[in-house]
Scaffold this active site. Structure first.
Site, PDB file in Angstrom:
ATOM      1  N   ARG A  98      -9.162   0.048   3.457  1.00  0.00           N
ATOM      2  CA  ARG A  98      -8.250   1.005   2.831  1.00  0.00           C
ATOM      3  C   ARG A  98      -6.908   0.354   2.530  1.00  0.00           C
ATOM      4  O   ARG A  98      -6.198   0.787   1.642  1.00  0.00           O
ATOM      5  CB  ARG A  98      -7.982   2.182   3.774  1.00  0.00           C
ATOM      6  CG  ARG A  98      -9.218   2.945   4.153  1.00  0.00           C
ATOM      7  CD  ARG A  98      -8.857   4.093   5.026  1.00  0.00           C
ATOM      8  NE  ARG A  98      -8.296   5.114   4.166  1.00  0.00           N
ATOM      9  CZ  ARG A  98      -8.612   6.394   4.225  1.00  0.00           C
ATOM     10  NH1 ARG A  98      -9.449   6.822   5.112  1.00  0.00           N
ATOM     11  NH2 ARG A  98      -8.070   7.247   3.402  1.00  0.00           N
ATOM     12  N   CYS A 109      -7.115  12.860  11.448  1.00  0.00           N
ATOM     13  CA  CYS A 109      -5.869  12.413  12.062  1.00  0.00           C
ATOM     14  C   CYS A 109      -6.231  11.094  12.724  1.00  0.00           C
ATOM     15  O   CYS A 109      -6.900  11.063  13.730  1.00  0.00           O
ATOM     16  CB  CYS A 109      -5.353  13.418  13.075  1.00  0.00           C
ATOM     17  SG  CYS A 109      -6.570  13.971  14.236  1.00  0.00           S
ATOM     18  N   ASP A 160       3.508   0.448  12.177  1.00  0.00           N
ATOM     19  CA  ASP A 160       2.281  -0.070  11.565  1.00  0.00           C
ATOM     20  C   ASP A 160       1.997  -1.519  11.952  1.00  0.00           C
ATOM     21  O   ASP A 160       0.979  -2.089  11.545  1.00  0.00           O
ATOM     22  CB  ASP A 160       2.340   0.084  10.031  1.00  0.00           C
ATOM     23  CG  ASP A 160       2.346   1.544   9.616  1.00  0.00           C
ATOM     24  OD1 ASP A 160       1.965   2.395  10.451  1.00  0.00           O
ATOM     25  OD2 ASP A 160       2.738   1.843   8.480  1.00  0.00           O
ATOM     26  N   ARG A 163      -0.732  15.350  12.709  1.00  0.00           N
ATOM     27  CA  ARG A 163       0.214  14.779  11.745  1.00  0.00           C
ATOM     28  C   ARG A 163       0.786  15.934  10.925  1.00  0.00           C
ATOM     29  O   ARG A 163       0.259  16.297   9.884  1.00  0.00           O
ATOM     30  CB  ARG A 163      -0.467  13.720  10.886  1.00  0.00           C
ATOM     31  CG  ARG A 163      -0.823  12.484  11.713  1.00  0.00           C
ATOM     32  CD  ARG A 163      -1.466  11.400  10.916  1.00  0.00           C
ATOM     33  NE  ARG A 163      -0.574  10.759   9.971  1.00  0.00           N
ATOM     34  CZ  ARG A 163      -0.874   9.635   9.321  1.00  0.00           C
ATOM     35  NH1 ARG A 163      -2.020   9.043   9.529  1.00  0.00           N
ATOM     36  NH2 ARG A 163      -0.020   9.115   8.471  1.00  0.00           N
ATOM     37  N   LYS A 184       0.826  -1.216   0.000  1.00  0.00           N
ATOM     38  CA  LYS A 184       0.000   0.000   0.000  1.00  0.00           C
ATOM     39  C   LYS A 184       0.860   1.266   0.000  1.00  0.00           C
ATOM     40  O   LYS A 184       0.668   2.159  -0.824  1.00  0.00           O
ATOM     41  CB  LYS A 184      -0.911   0.028   1.238  1.00  0.00           C
ATOM     42  CG  LYS A 184      -1.579   1.381   1.458  1.00  0.00           C
ATOM     43  CD  LYS A 184      -2.447   1.404   2.695  1.00  0.00           C
ATOM     44  CE  LYS A 184      -1.765   1.868   3.952  1.00  0.00           C
ATOM     45  NZ  LYS A 184      -1.724   3.304   4.214  1.00  0.00           N
ATOM     46  N   ASN A 185       1.818   1.322   0.941  1.00  0.00           N
ATOM     47  CA  ASN A 185       2.527   2.592   1.082  1.00  0.00           C
ATOM     48  C   ASN A 185       3.530   2.847  -0.043  1.00  0.00           C
ATOM     49  O   ASN A 185       3.961   3.984  -0.236  1.00  0.00           O
ATOM     50  CB  ASN A 185       3.171   2.699   2.469  1.00  0.00           C
ATOM     51  CG  ASN A 185       2.095   2.910   3.539  1.00  0.00           C
ATOM     52  OD1 ASN A 185       0.951   3.254   3.233  1.00  0.00           O
ATOM     53  ND2 ASN A 185       2.446   2.678   4.804  1.00  0.00           N
TER      54      ASN A 185
HETATM   55  N1  EPU Z   1       6.579  14.281  11.328  1.00  0.00           N
HETATM   56  C1  EPU Z   1       6.853  15.584  11.649  1.00  0.00           C
HETATM   57  N2  EPU Z   1       6.869  16.492  10.627  1.00  0.00           N
HETATM   58  C2  EPU Z   1       6.635  16.159   9.337  1.00  0.00           C
HETATM   59  C3  EPU Z   1       6.352  14.824   9.015  1.00  0.00           C
HETATM   60  C4  EPU Z   1       6.336  13.895  10.042  1.00  0.00           C
HETATM   61  O1  EPU Z   1       7.073  15.923  12.800  1.00  0.00           O
HETATM   62  O2  EPU Z   1       6.667  17.046   8.455  1.00  0.00           O
HETATM   63  C5  EPU Z   1       6.575  13.269  12.413  1.00  0.00           C
HETATM   64  C6  EPU Z   1       5.210  12.621  12.586  1.00  0.00           C
HETATM   65  O3  EPU Z   1       4.386  13.399  13.432  1.00  0.00           O
HETATM   66  C7  EPU Z   1       5.591  11.280  13.170  1.00  0.00           C
HETATM   67  C8  EPU Z   1       6.941  10.960  12.517  1.00  0.00           C
HETATM   68  O4  EPU Z   1       7.440  12.218  12.025  1.00  0.00           O
HETATM   69  O5  EPU Z   1       5.773  11.398  14.557  1.00  0.00           O
HETATM   70  C9  EPU Z   1       6.891   9.988  11.345  1.00  0.00           C
HETATM   71  O6  EPU Z   1       5.940  10.413  10.389  1.00  0.00           O
HETATM   72  P1  EPU Z   1       6.057  10.028   8.848  1.00  0.00           P
HETATM   73  O7  EPU Z   1       6.105  11.295   8.063  1.00  0.00           O
HETATM   74  O8  EPU Z   1       7.149   9.048   8.669  1.00  0.00           O
HETATM   75  O9  EPU Z   1       4.665   9.330   8.557  1.00  0.00           O
HETATM   76  P2  EPU Z   1       3.767   9.442   7.253  1.00  0.00           P
HETATM   77  O10 EPU Z   1       4.618   9.576   6.057  1.00  0.00           O
HETATM   78  O11 EPU Z   1       2.682  10.435   7.465  1.00  0.00           O
HETATM   79  C10 EPU Z   1       3.808   6.907   6.688  1.00  0.00           C
HETATM   80  C11 EPU Z   1       2.807   5.819   6.495  1.00  0.00           C
HETATM   81  C12 EPU Z   1       2.193   5.447   7.832  1.00  0.00           C
HETATM   82  C13 EPU Z   1       3.294   5.045   8.798  1.00  0.00           C
HETATM   83  C14 EPU Z   1       4.377   6.118   8.887  1.00  0.00           C
HETATM   84  C15 EPU Z   1       5.586   5.705   9.720  1.00  0.00           C
HETATM   85  C16 EPU Z   1       1.973   6.284   4.276  1.00  0.00           C
HETATM   86  C17 EPU Z   1       0.845   6.740   3.431  1.00  0.00           C
HETATM   87  N3  EPU Z   1       1.758   6.301   5.585  1.00  0.00           N
HETATM   88  O12 EPU Z   1       3.105   8.013   7.236  1.00  0.00           O
HETATM   89  O13 EPU Z   1       1.390   4.318   7.550  1.00  0.00           O
HETATM   90  O14 EPU Z   1       2.758   4.848  10.098  1.00  0.00           O
HETATM   91  O15 EPU Z   1       4.845   6.440   7.571  1.00  0.00           O
HETATM   92  O16 EPU Z   1       6.157   4.545   9.197  1.00  0.00           O
HETATM   93  O17 EPU Z   1       3.030   5.905   3.777  1.00  0.00           O
HETATM   94  C18 EPU Z   1      -0.404   2.866   7.784  1.00  0.00           C
HETATM   95  O18 EPU Z   1      -0.060   2.330   6.720  1.00  0.00           O
HETATM   96  O19 EPU Z   1      -1.230   2.365   8.582  1.00  0.00           O
HETATM   97  C19 EPU Z   1       0.184   4.154   8.146  1.00  0.00           C
HETATM   98  C20 EPU Z   1      -0.363   4.986   8.990  1.00  0.00           C
END
Ligand code: EPU
Length: 432
Positions: free
Chosen positions: A400, A117, A308, A123, A22-23
């Protein structure tokens, strides 16, 4: 409203085939917007997040042709718009990859911020914005819309140090930098398998990206990407979820179409818990015959234990002998589902980012509600292992990200059905 009804207590046995990640898919579909030609993408998972994202890229002018259930062609050669502010955008978190893709291709983008969120915390996207700004874009967020533009229509390469290891910011900066003028370096980059998959996709279309999978990614901007073929990697978390299901119910399952190396972080914890796992070239055999043992888990960015998988492993630890400690190292608030597990007899105490889990002999069936995708998967695992009948509501979250979850579990001998009942009008929608 659709819900899953599970009569628990049956060990899982047989073979399950894992779908595309998915991701990775939700990063690669927007990445196809950078390509001036037709991309054929194989091993696309059949899940609602992908359907939504394909609708989004179509709405901005890409042509999407479904070749078969798991293969699509995307032709972005006629895309001209830089505006993606329609309401569908708010339904899926990965829609923010449209910012990087459109900004990278056209030097400007107006994109609706994803709403909701799902873990009950904020987020943020400050690291994404830091990257766009370093590459010469002016970025403003107004009325829920991220507006980014460059003075001359092309972003410029830059060195960006991420203050937190962020999958989303790493992806978005890679998308922006692929067609940029000059060289971009992302330091403290995320190393998840789907980051490597995105880099491989872009490179196979003509990009020049090195170092994906390490914490320094170097991208030399190219003028144009051409069309090509690509097959998405298997889903690490879907595979881990079936591993957890076997651990919880007992039994023996061959999990096919996986990259065992991507599962090491999950396998090693499960082995500590007494689960037997044998690695083969592209499958793993998971068996649990004896009791489950306690352990401690801390989630971390890859190659650490994935956040995850945190709800699923916590569910398994509810059934282990002794007391386990699970620490969430990525998200602020990812223990919302614990209340539901406690309704099933789980003994869990949460304080901040830590859950202390006291193992019980068995969980008992109950009516529970998924609060997000992985929480939903965890409740299904709990239901499969529990004595009696469990009803899981909020399954739109599960759908999803898990292709044919009910069908795959049934084929492993689970007593689970998806039933539709009249809606009580209370269903919520949030972004993953
Ligand atoms: N963060 C910041 N600032 C930013 C971006 C992130 O502080 O600009 C923080 C977040 O608050 C969090 C940490 O950094 O504490 C990690 O966030 P990340 O950006 O890595 O998460 P994401 O890209 O929003 C993806 C996956 C999530 C998964 C996370 C961590 C996708 C679409 N989503 O989210 O997947 O939990 O990486 O591995 O790729 C899921 O599949 O169930 C899911 C939620």
């Amino acid at each position: 409203m659709t819900k899953y009804v599970i009569n628990g207590g049956r060990p899982l046995t047989g073979t399950v085939t894992i779908s595309g990640a998915k991701n990775a898919a939700v990063a690669i579909i927007p990445a196809a917007l950078l390509v001036d030609g037709v991309c054929r993408i194989e091993n696309i998972p059949e899940i609602s997040d992908v359907t939504m994202l394909l609708n989004i890229v179509e709405q901005i002018g890409a042509e999407v042709r479904v070749v078969n259930r798991h293969t699509i062609d995307i032709d972005s050669s006629r895309v001209q718009t830089t505006d993606a502010t329609f309401s569908l955008m708010r339904r899926i978190r990965a829609s923010y990859y449209l910012i990087g893709a459109l900004l990278g291709r056209f030097g400007r983008a107006n994109v609706a911020m994803p709403g909701g969120c799902n873990f009950g915390g904020v987020r943020p996207i400050d690291q994404h914005i830091k990257g766009f700004t370093a590459m010469g874009a002016t970025v403003n967020v107004q009325n829920g819309i991220v507006m980014a533009h460059t003075p001359n229509g092309r972003v410029k390469g830059a060195t960006i140090y991420l203050d937190v290891v962020s999958v989303g910011a790493t992806v978005n900066i890679m998308l922006t930098a692929t067609l940029a003028e000059g060289r971009t370096v992302i330091e403290n980059a995320a190393r998840e398998p789907h980051i490597v998959d995105l880099a491989n996709f872009l490179n196979s279309m003509g990009a020049d990206i090195r170092g994906a999978g390490t914490n320094v990614i170097k991208i030399r901007g190219v003028k144009k990407l051409r069309g090509g073929f690509y097959s998405i990697i298997p889903d690490q978390i879907e595979a881990g979820t079936y591993m957890a299901a076997v651990a919880a119910t007992g039994g023996e399952v061959l999990i096919r179409n996986v990259i065992p190396k991507h599962l090491d972080c999950i396998s090693s914890k499960m082995r500590e818990m007494g689960v037997e796992i044998e690695d083969y070239a592209d499958s793993v055999l998971v068996r649990r015959t004896g009791p489950l043992m306690r352990t401690n888990v801390k989630t971390m960015p890859y190659p650490g234990f994935p956040t995850d998988m945190q709800p699923q492993i916590s569910t398994v630890l509810c059934l282990a002998e002794g007391t386990s400690v699970v620490t969430e190292g990525v998200w602020d608030n990812r223990f919302k589902y614990v209340d539901e597990l406690m309704r099933m007899g789980g003994r869990i105490h949460v304080s901040g980012r830590t859950a202390v889990i006291e193992g019980v002999e068995r969980l008992t069936g109950a009516c529970v509600k998924a609060t997000d995708l992985r929480a939903g998967a965890a409740l299904v695992i709990a239901g499969l292992s529990a004595v009696g009948r469990t009803e899981v509501e909020g399954v739109h979250y599960i759908e999803r990200g898990y292709e044919n979850f009910v069908g795959k579990l049934k084929a492993l001998g689970a007593d689970i059905d998806s039933i539709t009942v009249p809606d009580d009008g209370m269903a919520e929608r949030e972004a993953v």
